[in-house]
Design a protein around this motif. Structure first.
Motif, short mmCIF file in Angstrom:
data_model
loop_
_atom_site.label_atom_id
_atom_site.label_comp_id
_atom_site.label_asym_id
_atom_site.label_seq_id
_atom_site.Cartn_x
_atom_site.Cartn_y
_atom_site.Cartn_z
N SER A 28 11.77 58.22 10.09
CA SER A 28 13.17 58.31 9.69
C SER A 28 13.59 57.17 8.78
CB SER A 28 14.06 58.34 10.93
OG SER A 28 13.98 57.11 11.62
N TRP A 29 12.71 56.23 8.52
CA TRP A 29 13.02 55.07 7.69
C TRP A 29 12.91 55.45 6.22
CZ3 TRP A 29 14.48 50.77 10.32
CH2 TRP A 29 14.73 49.63 9.57
N ILE A 30 13.99 55.31 5.49
CA ILE A 30 13.98 55.61 4.06
C ILE A 30 13.68 54.32 3.32
CG2 ILE A 30 15.35 56.37 2.10
CD1 ILE A 30 16.99 58.04 4.12
N SER A 31 12.63 54.34 2.51
CA SER A 31 12.22 53.14 1.80
C SER A 31 12.38 53.34 0.29
CB SER A 31 10.76 52.82 2.11
OG SER A 31 10.35 51.70 1.36
N ILE A 42 18.33 45.32 13.89
CA ILE A 42 18.02 44.20 12.98
C ILE A 42 17.35 44.73 11.71
CG2 ILE A 42 16.60 42.12 12.70
CD1 ILE A 42 19.09 41.70 14.40
N GLY A 43 16.44 45.67 11.85
CA GLY A 43 15.79 46.27 10.68
C GLY A 43 16.76 47.01 9.78
N SER A 44 17.76 47.63 10.37
CA SER A 44 18.77 48.35 9.59
C SER A 44 19.62 47.41 8.75
CB SER A 44 19.67 49.16 10.52
OG SER A 44 18.91 50.10 11.21
N LEU A 45 19.76 46.19 9.21
CA LEU A 45 20.54 45.22 8.45
C LEU A 45 19.91 44.92 7.09
CD1 LEU A 45 21.55 42.72 11.27
CD2 LEU A 45 22.95 44.49 10.20
N ALA A 46 18.60 45.07 6.97
CA ALA A 46 17.93 44.84 5.69
C ALA A 46 18.44 45.83 4.64
CB ALA A 46 16.42 44.96 5.84
N SER A 47 18.66 47.06 5.03
CA SER A 47 19.19 48.06 4.11
C SER A 47 20.62 47.72 3.69
CB SER A 47 19.16 49.45 4.74
OG SER A 47 17.84 49.79 5.08
#
Length: 129
Positions: free
Chosen positions: A26-29, A94-99
């Motif tokens: 589900s991670w969009i890069s 925390i990982g979502s904050l990078a986006s």
């Protein structure tokens, strides 16, 4: 592979594995496209970050590695005693904050509040990635 995990390993391991697979899927890069945006010249992206390659690759890579090392130490000292579900949710947030950091730089909101691109990128994206 996921189906084989269901039959071969204990069910607890399967559910952990499945949650990691679903999260990864589900991670969009868009990191490659952002690389061009961050390093584009002033003619290509007016008022853009215009990072030079030395900063974008070397400085942020070194800072990111140091932060990753510190994150391992923090995990061992604090998160290793957590149950799996809260630890997983915490790391996803925390990982979502990078986006969000990328969005703030693209929308130029960091400039509006007075934080230069290099500082915001270093403290935001380089740390989270």
């Amino acid at each position: 592979f996921t189906v084989a995990t269901y039959y071969i390993f204990p069910k607890t391991f399967f559910w952990v594995f499945l949650s990691i697979v679903v999260t990864s899927m589900s991670w969009i890069s868009i990191g490659s496209a952002l690389g061009y945006y961050y390093t584009a010249s002033e003619e290509c992206v007016p008022d853009g970050p215009n990072f030079d390659y030395t900063y974008y690759i070397t400085v942020t890579g070194v800072v990111g590695s140091v932060v990753n090392f510190l994150a391992v130490i923090l995990y061992q000292n604090f998160l290793s005693s957590w149950r799996f579900r809260p630890a997983l949710i915490f790391t996803i947030v925390i990982g979502s904050l990078a986006s969000i950091v990328d969005l703030i730089i693209i929308m130029r909101w960091n400039i509006a509040i007075g934080i230069p691109d290099k500082v915001f990128f270093l403290l935001g994206n380089a740390v989270f990635e």
